[in-house]
Design an enzyme around this catalytic site. Structure first.
Site, PDB file in Angstrom:
ATOM      1  N   ALA A  11       0.830  -1.207   0.000  1.00  0.00           N
ATOM      2  CA  ALA A  11       0.000   0.000   0.000  1.00  0.00           C
ATOM      3  C   ALA A  11       0.869   1.264   0.000  1.00  0.00           C
ATOM      4  O   ALA A  11       0.810   2.082  -0.927  1.00  0.00           O
ATOM      5  CB  ALA A  11      -0.929  -0.035   1.216  1.00  0.00           C
ATOM      6  N   GLY A  13       4.325   1.554  -0.152  1.00  0.00           N
ATOM      7  CA  GLY A  13       5.386   1.510  -1.158  1.00  0.00           C
ATOM      8  C   GLY A  13       4.836   1.718  -2.561  1.00  0.00           C
ATOM      9  O   GLY A  13       5.491   2.344  -3.400  1.00  0.00           O
ATOM     10  N   LYS A 176       2.694   9.635  16.677  1.00  0.00           N
ATOM     11  CA  LYS A 176       2.052   8.598  15.858  1.00  0.00           C
ATOM     12  C   LYS A 176       1.980   7.279  16.620  1.00  0.00           C
ATOM     13  O   LYS A 176       0.978   6.567  16.582  1.00  0.00           O
ATOM     14  CB  LYS A 176       2.857   8.441  14.557  1.00  0.00           C
ATOM     15  CG  LYS A 176       2.320   7.394  13.589  1.00  0.00           C
ATOM     16  CD  LYS A 176       1.214   7.923  12.716  1.00  0.00           C
ATOM     17  CE  LYS A 176       0.408   6.845  12.005  1.00  0.00           C
ATOM     18  NZ  LYS A 176       1.064   6.212  10.897  1.00  0.00           N
ATOM     19  N   ASN A 180      -1.101   4.795  17.624  1.00  0.00           N
ATOM     20  CA  ASN A 180      -1.084   3.391  17.208  1.00  0.00           C
ATOM     21  C   ASN A 180      -1.099   2.421  18.386  1.00  0.00           C
ATOM     22  O   ASN A 180      -1.456   1.268  18.223  1.00  0.00           O
ATOM     23  CB  ASN A 180       0.162   3.115  16.359  1.00  0.00           C
ATOM     24  CG  ASN A 180      -0.038   3.548  14.922  1.00  0.00           C
ATOM     25  OD1 ASN A 180      -1.161   3.680  14.474  1.00  0.00           O
ATOM     26  ND2 ASN A 180       1.043   3.780  14.207  1.00  0.00           N
ATOM     27  N   SER A 246      -4.733  -1.392  10.230  1.00  0.00           N
ATOM     28  CA  SER A 246      -4.045  -2.410   9.418  1.00  0.00           C
ATOM     29  C   SER A 246      -3.833  -3.677  10.239  1.00  0.00           C
ATOM     30  O   SER A 246      -3.830  -4.780   9.692  1.00  0.00           O
ATOM     31  CB  SER A 246      -2.729  -1.872   8.866  1.00  0.00           C
ATOM     32  OG  SER A 246      -1.844  -1.618   9.919  1.00  0.00           O
ATOM     33  N   GLU A 258       1.740  -6.346  13.129  1.00  0.00           N
ATOM     34  CA  GLU A 258       2.886  -5.470  13.408  1.00  0.00           C
ATOM     35  C   GLU A 258       2.855  -4.958  14.859  1.00  0.00           C
ATOM     36  O   GLU A 258       3.125  -3.789  15.102  1.00  0.00           O
ATOM     37  CB  GLU A 258       2.826  -4.280  12.434  1.00  0.00           C
ATOM     38  CG  GLU A 258       4.130  -3.574  12.210  1.00  0.00           C
ATOM     39  CD  GLU A 258       3.984  -2.415  11.223  1.00  0.00           C
ATOM     40  OE1 GLU A 258       2.975  -1.692  11.264  1.00  0.00           O
ATOM     41  OE2 GLU A 258       4.904  -2.229  10.411  1.00  0.00           O
TER      42      GLU A 258
HETATM   43  N1  LIG Z   1      -1.234   1.252   4.789  1.00  0.00           N
HETATM   44  C1  LIG Z   1      -1.393   2.298   5.569  1.00  0.00           C
HETATM   45  O1  LIG Z   1      -2.453   2.956   5.515  1.00  0.00           O
HETATM   46  C2  LIG Z   1      -0.296   2.731   6.499  1.00  0.00           C
HETATM   47  C3  LIG Z   1      -0.454   3.966   7.143  1.00  0.00           C
HETATM   48  C4  LIG Z   1       0.560   4.423   7.977  1.00  0.00           C
HETATM   49  C5  LIG Z   1       1.688   3.622   8.180  1.00  0.00           C
HETATM   50  N2  LIG Z   1       1.796   2.435   7.558  1.00  0.00           N
HETATM   51  C6  LIG Z   1       3.012   1.644   7.805  1.00  0.00           C
HETATM   52  O2  LIG Z   1       3.747   1.545   6.593  1.00  0.00           O
HETATM   53  C7  LIG Z   1       4.459   0.286   6.565  1.00  0.00           C
HETATM   54  C8  LIG Z   1       4.060  -0.461   5.295  1.00  0.00           C
HETATM   55  O3  LIG Z   1       2.680  -0.798   5.420  1.00  0.00           O
HETATM   56  P1  LIG Z   1       1.753  -1.217   4.187  1.00  0.00           P
HETATM   57  O4  LIG Z   1       0.359  -1.025   4.631  1.00  0.00           O
HETATM   58  O5  LIG Z   1       2.209  -0.593   2.940  1.00  0.00           O
HETATM   59  O6  LIG Z   1       2.070  -2.792   4.135  1.00  0.00           O
HETATM   60  P2  LIG Z   1       1.669  -3.824   2.983  1.00  0.00           P
HETATM   61  O7  LIG Z   1       0.574  -3.297   2.118  1.00  0.00           O
HETATM   62  O8  LIG Z   1       1.489  -5.141   3.670  1.00  0.00           O
HETATM   63  O9  LIG Z   1       2.967  -3.873   2.077  1.00  0.00           O
HETATM   64  C9  LIG Z   1       4.149  -4.496   2.476  1.00  0.00           C
HETATM   65  C10 LIG Z   1       4.803  -5.012   1.218  1.00  0.00           C
HETATM   66  O10 LIG Z   1       6.093  -5.502   1.571  1.00  0.00           O
HETATM   67  C11 LIG Z   1       6.341  -6.604   0.744  1.00  0.00           C
HETATM   68  N3  LIG Z   1       7.389  -7.434   1.297  1.00  0.00           N
HETATM   69  C12 LIG Z   1       7.425  -8.039   2.509  1.00  0.00           C
HETATM   70  N4  LIG Z   1       8.568  -8.728   2.659  1.00  0.00           N
HETATM   71  C13 LIG Z   1       9.262  -8.551   1.515  1.00  0.00           C
HETATM   72  C14 LIG Z   1      10.518  -9.033   1.039  1.00  0.00           C
HETATM   73  N5  LIG Z   1      11.282  -9.845   1.781  1.00  0.00           N
HETATM   74  N6  LIG Z   1      10.923  -8.670  -0.202  1.00  0.00           N
HETATM   75  C15 LIG Z   1      10.163  -7.864  -0.989  1.00  0.00           C
HETATM   76  N7  LIG Z   1       8.952  -7.375  -0.603  1.00  0.00           N
HETATM   77  C16 LIG Z   1       8.519  -7.734   0.637  1.00  0.00           C
HETATM   78  C17 LIG Z   1       5.014  -7.328   0.670  1.00  0.00           C
HETATM   79  O11 LIG Z   1       5.066  -8.163  -0.444  1.00  0.00           O
HETATM   80  P3  LIG Z   1       4.030  -9.321  -0.782  1.00  0.00           P
HETATM   81  O12 LIG Z   1       2.984  -8.600  -1.565  1.00  0.00           O
HETATM   82  O13 LIG Z   1       4.843 -10.275  -1.574  1.00  0.00           O
HETATM   83  O14 LIG Z   1       3.527  -9.858   0.534  1.00  0.00           O
HETATM   84  C18 LIG Z   1       4.053  -6.155   0.543  1.00  0.00           C
HETATM   85  O15 LIG Z   1       3.851  -5.826  -0.816  1.00  0.00           O
HETATM   86  C19 LIG Z   1       4.085  -0.437   7.860  1.00  0.00           C
HETATM   87  O16 LIG Z   1       5.024  -0.183   8.863  1.00  0.00           O
HETATM   88  C20 LIG Z   1       2.746   0.225   8.235  1.00  0.00           C
HETATM   89  O17 LIG Z   1       2.458   0.164   9.604  1.00  0.00           O
HETATM   90  C21 LIG Z   1       0.837   1.956   6.719  1.00  0.00           C
END
Ligand SMILES: NC(=O)c1ccc[n+]([C@@H]2O[C@H](COP(=O)([O-])OP(=O)(O)OC[C@H]3O[C@@H](n4cnc5c(N)ncnc54)[C@H](OP(=O)(O)O)[C@@H]3O)[C@@H](O)[C@H]2O)c1
Length: 297
Positions: A11, A13, A176, A180, A246, A258
């Site tokens: 999400a 990235g 933050k 959380n 999340s 997490e």
């Molecule tokens: N989403 C939000 O709204 C939000 C808001 C604030 C903060 N955050 C923080 O931002 C961070 C990222 O969250 P997110 O929501 O973006 O998580 P996410 O959607 O689960 O994305 C994580 C990505 O990392 C990939 N990944 C994991 N291990 C890997 C590896 N060894 N090599 C390559 N790729 C790998 C996963 O790939 P696969 O697809 O292959 O599993 C997935 O695409 C977290 O710390 C979260 O708490 C998120």
């Protein structure tokens, strides 16, 4: 063109990779475990940003980049080690887009001589399926002021992602984390959305989790208001009824949660500073018990 590698194209990235591609100034590589087939980011107004990003699935095929954007979940950091080792050279900067306050401790051991830039992530986004992300609200990142923060802000100029630098990153990161500390743990443990905070006992639990985090934050140098716990719970109670967290989505999907970078981090810092954190210890133990066994992936 600035060479940028994004590790963790979910999400957050995905939003950052697509935004950087759209500037035309970054040569972005998506480092993935399985193919994405392009990125589609749907903004809050319904408009979509569609872009194809070069993808690499084999960490031995990459070489050092100027910037590495690490946006895996915090507990997936060690699993991303092979990417980080190959992508980081002496001049590389690694911006860590993860929740918590331990970005540097977590990532620095994996990146050799590269420099680590922590970020507070305010990108509310949901990965709906591979490469398809729904964005809620305006994406914002906060980084510490200094050369690396200024250079990262310049890199993101025109990407649609607002980057703010602050001379008080400790306060930004802990603010933050205090939020959380309550929302993820309570929604994931109860398997309920935000209206769960309407209950007076749950509201008290939420305040207790935040108040412990605030005390640890203050002792760590953060400047946060004394009534932060009341403010946070009032904010959670006012959120739309469909809102969750999340950690709730991860629990419902049977994925590892997490919790360690959130409530676990409050407990660790509290132990170091001699501040008791029994509520955060309790929810950490419960979350550990219900989270699927961690394999760092
Ligand atoms: N989403 C939000 O709204 C939000 C808001 C604030 C903060 N955050 C923080 O931002 C961070 C990222 O969250 P997110 O929501 O973006 O998580 P996410 O959607 O689960 O994305 C994580 C990505 O990392 C990939 N990944 C994991 N291990 C890997 C590896 N060894 N090599 C390559 N790729 C790998 C996963 O790939 P696969 O697809 O292959 O599993 C997935 O695409 C977290 O710390 C979260 O708490 C998120």
């Amino acid at each position: 063109m600035t060479r940028v590698a994004v590790v963790g194209v979910g999400a957050v990235g995905g939003v950052v990779a697509a935004g950087l591609m759209s500037t035309g100034r970054a040569d972005v590589t998506a480092c993935v475990r399985s193919p994405l087939g392009g990125l589609r980011i749907v903004r809050p107004d319904g408009s979509a940003l569609e872009t194809s990003v070069p993808e690499v699935a084999d960490s031995s095929a990459v070489s050092p980049a100027e910037w590495v954007v690490l946006a895996t979940k915090a507990h997936q950091t060690a699993g991303a080690g092979p990417w980080l080792r190959r992508l980081c050279g002496a001049g590389t900067r690694v911006v860590v887009l993860q929740n918590g306050v331990e970005h540097v401790e977590r990532v620095a051991p994996l990146v050799g001589a590269a420099r680590v830039l922590p970020a507070v992530v305010e990108i509310s986004a949901e990965s709906q399926r591979r490469g398809h992300v729904r964005l809620f609200g305006r994406p914002r990142l906060t980084v510490p002021s200094g050369d690396d923060g200024a250079d990262f802000a310049a890199l993101c100029q025109g990407s649609g992602i607002e980057v703010t630098s602050t001379g008080d990153f400790v306060t930004a990161a802990w603010a933050k984390l205090c939020l959380n500390a309550a929302n993820g743990a309570v929604t994931a443990l109860t398997m309920q959305r935000m209206p769960v905070f309407a209950g007076p006992r749950i509201a008290r639990l939420g305040r207790a989790l935040v108040e412990e985090a605030r005390q640890v934050a203050s002792a760590s140098g953060a400047r946060l208001p004394e009534d932060l716990a009341d403010q946070v719970v009032a904010r959670l109670r006012a959120m739309p009824p469909e809102s969750g967290s999340s950690m709730l989505w991860d629990r419902l999907a049977g994925r590892e949660m997490e919790y360690d970078a959130r409530n676990g981090a409050v407990v660790r810092a509290g132990a170091r500073l001699g501040i008791p954190t029994p509520y955060n210890e309790t929810v950490t133990a419960l979350l550990e018990a219900v989270s699927p066994p961690g394999n760092g992936s």
